[in-house]
Design a protein around this motif. Structure first.
Motif, short mmCIF file in Angstrom:
data_model
loop_
_atom_site.label_atom_id
_atom_site.label_comp_id
_atom_site.label_asym_id
_atom_site.label_seq_id
_atom_site.Cartn_x
_atom_site.Cartn_y
_atom_site.Cartn_z
N GLY A 1 0.22 -1.85 8.55
CA GLY A 1 -1.14 -1.41 8.83
C GLY A 1 -1.45 -1.44 10.31
O GLY A 1 -0.95 -0.62 11.08
N GLN B 1 -1.90 3.89 1.21
CA GLN B 1 -3.25 3.44 0.89
C GLN B 1 -3.38 1.98 1.35
O GLN B 1 -2.40 1.38 1.77
CB GLN B 1 -3.51 3.55 -0.61
N ASN B 2 -4.57 1.44 1.30
CA ASN B 2 -4.74 0.04 1.71
C ASN B 2 -4.14 -0.90 0.67
O ASN B 2 -4.14 -0.62 -0.52
CB ASN B 2 -6.22 -0.27 1.93
N TYR C 1 -3.23 -5.34 -0.32
CA TYR C 1 -3.91 -6.63 -0.45
C TYR C 1 -2.86 -7.72 -0.66
O TYR C 1 -1.67 -7.44 -0.85
CB TYR C 1 -4.91 -6.60 -1.60
N SER D 1 -8.38 -9.09 0.41
CA SER D 1 -8.48 -7.64 0.50
C SER D 1 -8.64 -7.19 1.95
O SER D 1 -8.36 -7.95 2.88
CB SER D 1 -9.65 -7.15 -0.36
N HIS D 2 -9.08 -5.97 2.13
CA HIS D 2 -9.19 -5.37 3.47
C HIS D 2 -10.02 -6.26 4.41
O HIS D 2 -11.12 -6.71 4.04
CB HIS D 2 -9.83 -3.99 3.36
N ASP E 1 0.14 -7.97 8.83
CA ASP E 1 -0.26 -6.61 8.47
C ASP E 1 0.75 -5.63 9.06
O ASP E 1 0.43 -4.80 9.91
CB ASP E 1 -1.67 -6.34 8.98
N PRO F 1 -6.21 0.68 9.07
CA PRO F 1 -5.44 0.48 7.84
C PRO F 1 -5.03 -0.98 7.66
O PRO F 1 -4.80 -1.71 8.63
CB PRO F 1 -4.21 1.36 8.04
N PHE F 2 -4.97 -1.41 6.41
CA PHE F 2 -4.51 -2.76 6.06
C PHE F 2 -3.41 -2.61 5.03
O PHE F 2 -3.65 -2.27 3.87
CB PHE F 2 -5.67 -3.58 5.50
N GLN F 3 -2.16 -2.85 5.46
CA GLN F 3 -1.00 -2.74 4.60
C GLN F 3 -0.10 -3.96 4.81
O GLN F 3 0.91 -3.90 5.49
CB GLN F 3 -0.23 -1.45 4.89
N GLY G 1 0.79 -1.22 0.00
CA GLY G 1 0.00 0.00 0.00
C GLY G 1 0.82 1.27 0.00
O GLY G 1 0.26 2.37 -0.12
N TYR H 1 -11.81 -6.22 10.72
CA TYR H 1 -11.36 -4.85 10.97
C TYR H 1 -12.56 -3.93 10.87
O TYR H 1 -13.54 -4.23 10.16
CB TYR H 1 -10.35 -4.40 9.93
#
Length: 377
Positions: free
Chosen positions: A196, A144-145, A147, A162-163, A193, A175-177, A130, A170
């Protein structure tokens, strides 16, 4: 009969006597140092290596590299690298360093690369972190997020993760990174993660969510993770497989059961390590930083060069730091380890170990350099 290790050592002794005639121009200058050793040999104890910074035969115009993040070796012996230059995220080398293929234009934050043998087929799990460069100036980093993508070895998409808000794990503002994955023997997928929210998220082999653990603010502080940058399946005891998780800002590895129960923490003094890479009985890792950010008089202390690599034995003791000083323990506690005076590396981000025990080092913020080969001696 000489075994392979004895044969290699005898070869090193013999070649040292005729180094001026036999040394390849691809190797760093090997002038003798004051103690009589070759100046391009790094590492400690039985884990010493000759540095070959010219191993990768990369044309920077045809196959550009920005950050070289991680590398794995596939079942055909090829070395597969991921970087975050979206013109060619994946670069595939042969053992001689020749580029065989490159593909992928959709991971501006391409970061984690895990290879899993699924019924004789190599599968790649790619972590898009991300983080990407701004399209406006090409310098500013945009968050940004991210995946995770499951791919075939030649780049065909199987599915994505994905998120975690999509499965209720969540809330939308978290955030998911993801930075890394690990795959268990039963096919379960563990996602770290690391950039994130610092959870480890567990999915089944089809991408169905099972559980999460880690994160912050746990009542039992052993479960807290800070920059959960890496994760690996530790199958050194096949009867008791477990996970090794990086908590980089805590300068530690943490061991967990496959269902997320904390087992122990291995503190690593000042070493901000990246993902654990298990080879035989040993754990290898890149050391991204070894300095205290607060003590570096610069506006961006994370860009200060202080990285190297490390080797840890089965008893969780650091036994060699190629590119760094010799590791020393006092009363069972690892003392701070600094980068070597030669500044061999910029920031060690990942290592890949081949069947001959050579180590390939990927670097973050390494001035667009290709992987460095450390030839075991």
């Amino acid at each position: 009969m000489l075994d392979r290790r004895s044969f290699l050592r005898s070869g090193v002794i013999a070649s040292a006597a005729t180094a001026a005639l036999t040394q390849s121009v691809a190797l760093v200058d090997a002038a003798a140092s004051d103690d009589g050793t070759e100046s391009n040999l790094i590492g400690h104890g039985d884990f010493r290596y000759r540095v070959n910074k010219e191993w990768a035969q990369v044309n920077p115009f045809r196959t550009p590299i920005d950050n070289c993040h991680e590398m794995v070796q596939d079942s055909r012996g090829r070395l597969v690298m991921i970087g975050d230059d979206p013109r060619n995220n994946i670069i595939i080398f042969d053992k001689a360093g020749k580029v065989l293929d490159s593909w992928g234009t959709y991971w501006p934050g391409g970061h984690g690369l895990t290879l899993d043998d699924e019924g004789g087929a190599d599968m790649l799990y790619v972590s898009e972190s991300g983080w990407a460069r701004s399209l406006q100036d090409g310098v500013t980093m945009v968050r940004q997020n991210g995946y995770v993508a499951k791919m075939t070895i030649d780049g065909k998409m199987i599915f994505t993760i994905s998120h975690p808000m999509t499965v209720g794990a969540y809330s939308p503002e978290m955030p998911f990174q993801p930075t890394e994955t690990a795959v268990a023997p039963n096919g379960d997928i563990y996602v770290a993660d690391g950039y994130g929210s610092d959870f480890i998220l567990r999915y089944d082999q089809h991408g169905k969510f099972i559980q999460k653990f880690g994160g912050h603010d746990n009542e039992d502080k052993n479960y807290n993770l800070a920059n959960a940058h890496g994760i690996a399946l530790d199958n050194r005891d096949p009867a008791n497989p477990r996970l090794i998780v990086t908590s980089r800002s805590q300068r530690a590895f943490k061991y967990f059961t496959l269902d997320g129960k904390w087992l122990k923490t291995v503190n690593l003094a000042n070493l901000q390590i990246c993902r654990p890479v298990i080879h035989g009985d040993l754990v290898y890792a890149g050391v991204c930083w070894s300095h205290n950010f607060a003590e570096v008089k610069t506006a961006k202390p994370w860009l200060y060069q202080s990285g190297f690599t490390m080797v840890m034995d089965r008893d969780d003791r650091v036994i060699s730091c190629p590119g760094g000083e010799q590791p020393i323990y006092e009363d069972g506690i690892l003392q701070p380890v600094k980068q070597d005076k030669a500044r061999t590396f910029y920031h060690g981000h990942d290592v890949c170990i081949d069947e001959d025990e050579n180590v390939y080092v990927c670097q973050w913020n390494g001035e667009r350099t290709a992987p460095v080969k450390l030839e075991r001696v």
